[in-house]
Design an enzyme around this catalytic site. Structure first.
Site, PDB file in Angstrom:
ATOM      1  N   GLN A  85       0.846  -1.200   0.000  1.00  0.00           N
ATOM      2  CA  GLN A  85       0.000   0.000   0.000  1.00  0.00           C
ATOM      3  C   GLN A  85       0.879   1.246   0.000  1.00  0.00           C
ATOM      4  O   GLN A  85       1.893   1.297   0.680  1.00  0.00           O
ATOM      5  CB  GLN A  85      -0.846  -0.033   1.275  1.00  0.00           C
ATOM      6  CG  GLN A  85      -2.118   0.746   1.196  1.00  0.00           C
ATOM      7  CD  GLN A  85      -3.072   0.396   2.339  1.00  0.00           C
ATOM      8  OE1 GLN A  85      -3.063  -0.717   2.817  1.00  0.00           O
ATOM      9  NE2 GLN A  85      -3.889   1.325   2.766  1.00  0.00           N
ATOM     10  N   SER A 124       4.503  -6.371   2.846  1.00  0.00           N
ATOM     11  CA  SER A 124       3.181  -6.284   3.464  1.00  0.00           C
ATOM     12  C   SER A 124       2.104  -6.843   2.521  1.00  0.00           C
ATOM     13  O   SER A 124       2.113  -8.022   2.203  1.00  0.00           O
ATOM     14  CB  SER A 124       2.894  -4.837   3.889  1.00  0.00           C
ATOM     15  OG  SER A 124       1.736  -4.770   4.678  1.00  0.00           O
ATOM     16  N   LEU A 125       1.199  -5.992   2.035  1.00  0.00           N
ATOM     17  CA  LEU A 125       0.198  -6.418   1.060  1.00  0.00           C
ATOM     18  C   LEU A 125       0.856  -7.148  -0.120  1.00  0.00           C
ATOM     19  O   LEU A 125       0.319  -8.111  -0.665  1.00  0.00           O
ATOM     20  CB  LEU A 125      -0.569  -5.192   0.555  1.00  0.00           C
ATOM     21  CG  LEU A 125      -1.302  -5.352  -0.781  1.00  0.00           C
ATOM     22  CD1 LEU A 125      -2.517  -6.229  -0.616  1.00  0.00           C
ATOM     23  CD2 LEU A 125      -1.674  -4.006  -1.352  1.00  0.00           C
ATOM     24  N   ARG A 148      -8.880  -8.741   3.765  1.00  0.00           N
ATOM     25  CA  ARG A 148      -7.816  -8.133   4.578  1.00  0.00           C
ATOM     26  C   ARG A 148      -8.053  -6.620   4.695  1.00  0.00           C
ATOM     27  O   ARG A 148      -7.989  -6.041   5.778  1.00  0.00           O
ATOM     28  CB  ARG A 148      -6.468  -8.411   3.906  1.00  0.00           C
ATOM     29  CG  ARG A 148      -5.237  -7.856   4.628  1.00  0.00           C
ATOM     30  CD  ARG A 148      -4.010  -8.178   3.771  1.00  0.00           C
ATOM     31  NE  ARG A 148      -2.749  -7.941   4.464  1.00  0.00           N
ATOM     32  CZ  ARG A 148      -2.026  -6.839   4.370  1.00  0.00           C
ATOM     33  NH1 ARG A 148      -2.465  -5.824   3.633  1.00  0.00           N
ATOM     34  NH2 ARG A 148      -0.877  -6.722   5.019  1.00  0.00           N
ATOM     35  N   HIS A 193       0.506  -3.641  11.201  1.00  0.00           N
ATOM     36  CA  HIS A 193       1.593  -4.514  11.678  1.00  0.00           C
ATOM     37  C   HIS A 193       1.935  -4.272  13.155  1.00  0.00           C
ATOM     38  O   HIS A 193       3.090  -4.195  13.537  1.00  0.00           O
ATOM     39  CB  HIS A 193       2.848  -4.368  10.795  1.00  0.00           C
ATOM     40  CG  HIS A 193       2.598  -4.832   9.395  1.00  0.00           C
ATOM     41  ND1 HIS A 193       2.505  -6.166   9.059  1.00  0.00           N
ATOM     42  CD2 HIS A 193       2.369  -4.135   8.253  1.00  0.00           C
ATOM     43  CE1 HIS A 193       2.237  -6.262   7.755  1.00  0.00           C
ATOM     44  NE2 HIS A 193       2.146  -5.047   7.248  1.00  0.00           N
ATOM     45  N   GLN A 248       1.059 -12.361   9.839  1.00  0.00           N
ATOM     46  CA  GLN A 248       1.651 -11.194   9.168  1.00  0.00           C
ATOM     47  C   GLN A 248       1.077  -9.846   9.623  1.00  0.00           C
ATOM     48  O   GLN A 248       1.804  -8.878   9.791  1.00  0.00           O
ATOM     49  CB  GLN A 248       1.493 -11.355   7.646  1.00  0.00           C
ATOM     50  CG  GLN A 248       2.386 -10.427   6.839  1.00  0.00           C
ATOM     51  CD  GLN A 248       1.636  -9.744   5.713  1.00  0.00           C
ATOM     52  OE1 GLN A 248       0.524  -9.262   5.882  1.00  0.00           O
ATOM     53  NE2 GLN A 248       2.257  -9.688   4.551  1.00  0.00           N
TER      54      GLN A 248
END
Length: 289
Positions: free
Chosen positions: A9, A88-89, A113, A197, A246
């Site tokens: 993102q 991440s994503l 998500r 996170h 995650q």
């Protein structure tokens, strides 16, 4: 060895993917399928929306995922990765491009998500900040102290040497900034919707876990270096387990790239909008003295 990396993102921009959509019939079908799966026209927002339209988490995450996976698919036979990783994503894009999950399953997970994260942000407000010019250990120590004294705050992204993003409650982040005053170049607030996170994403993790548990995972065509431990994985059960944690664990990007280089990566290609990861990788390959 060519390694492919997939952004998260923040790399989105208005008009993204329009050329690919118009020039490639297979990609057009993929984008149209995404509209169907998501239940709204993501292509309309990607091609004609404003920056603010694209900043909504429920749009951003599927849009970045969709374009990243489409770009890998558009390479056809040329997409022969020795290893992949995503930030991440981007880990979902990497797993899909490497065949560990189907496109439909990957997009559905990303949409769930995004919705779960949005809900968690509204339920437990939080934010993030970038710490520039401090050693990882220094930032970790400051977070531990601030956690005890002020409020939840943890290292969320180890992006490159001298760049760690912290995440948590505003009071915790303010305390870290106070503790690191004069010891680092800066602690810069980020314009994000929540404390990604970090433990503040626990409700999102629980929600996403249900969807991940019921998704079929396959052995990928190459090792996938995952965020939670920065190590290569090909076992579907291990991949699934790492994906489950995650959302509430830090993205160990610096360590991931270092491990990929140690394992023979000589060239990195970023697949997706922008060149955020390309810039970070250059810093990791040649850390500032």
């Amino acid at each position: 060895m060519i390694s492919y990396v997939f952004p998260g993102q923040g790399s989105q921009f208005p008009g993204m993917g329009k050329d690919l959509y118009e020039q490639n019939a297979e990609i057009k079908a993929m984008f149209d399928k995404a509209n169907e799966i998501l239940g709204f026209s993501i292509t309309d927002v990607m091609f004609n929306g404003t920056e603010d339209d694209l900043k909504q988490t429920k749009v951003t995450q599927p849009a970045v995922f969709l374009l990243s996976v489409a770009m890998a698919k558009a390479m056809g036979e040329d997409f022969k990765p020795s290893m992949v990783a995503g930030h991440s994503l981007g880990e979902f894009s990497a797993l899909t491009a490497a065949g560990a999950i189907s496109f439909e399953a990957g997009l559905s997970l990303v949409a769930k998500r995004a919705a779960a994260m949005q809900k968690a942000c509204e339920k437990t407000p939080g934010t993030m900040a970038a710490v520039i010019g401090g050693a990882d250990e220094l930032v970790e120590e400051a977070c531990k102290q601030a956690n005890d004294e002020a409020g939840t705050v943890v290292p969320a992204n180890f992006n490159s040497p001298g760049q760690v993003v912290i995440s948590g409650k505003q009071e915790g982040i303010d305390k870290v900034a106070e503790l690191l005053n004069g010891k680092v170049k800066s602690v810069m607030a980020l314009k994000v919707g929540g404390a990604f996170h970090s433990p503040l994403m626990e409700s999102a993790r629980e929600e996403l876990a249900k969807a991940i548990e019921t998704t079929e995972f396959f052995k990928p065509v190459c090792p996938v270096y995952q965020n939670v431990d920065a190590k290569p994985h090909t076992d579907p059960a291990e991949i699934k387990a790492n994906l489950l944690t995650q959302l509430t664990s830090p993205v160990r990007w610096t360590q991931t790239v270092q491990n990929m280089i140690a394992d023979g990566a000589v060239e990195f290609k970023e697949v997706g909008p922008g060149i955020v990861l390309t810039k970070l990788i250059k810093r990791i390959q040649r850390p500032a003295k």
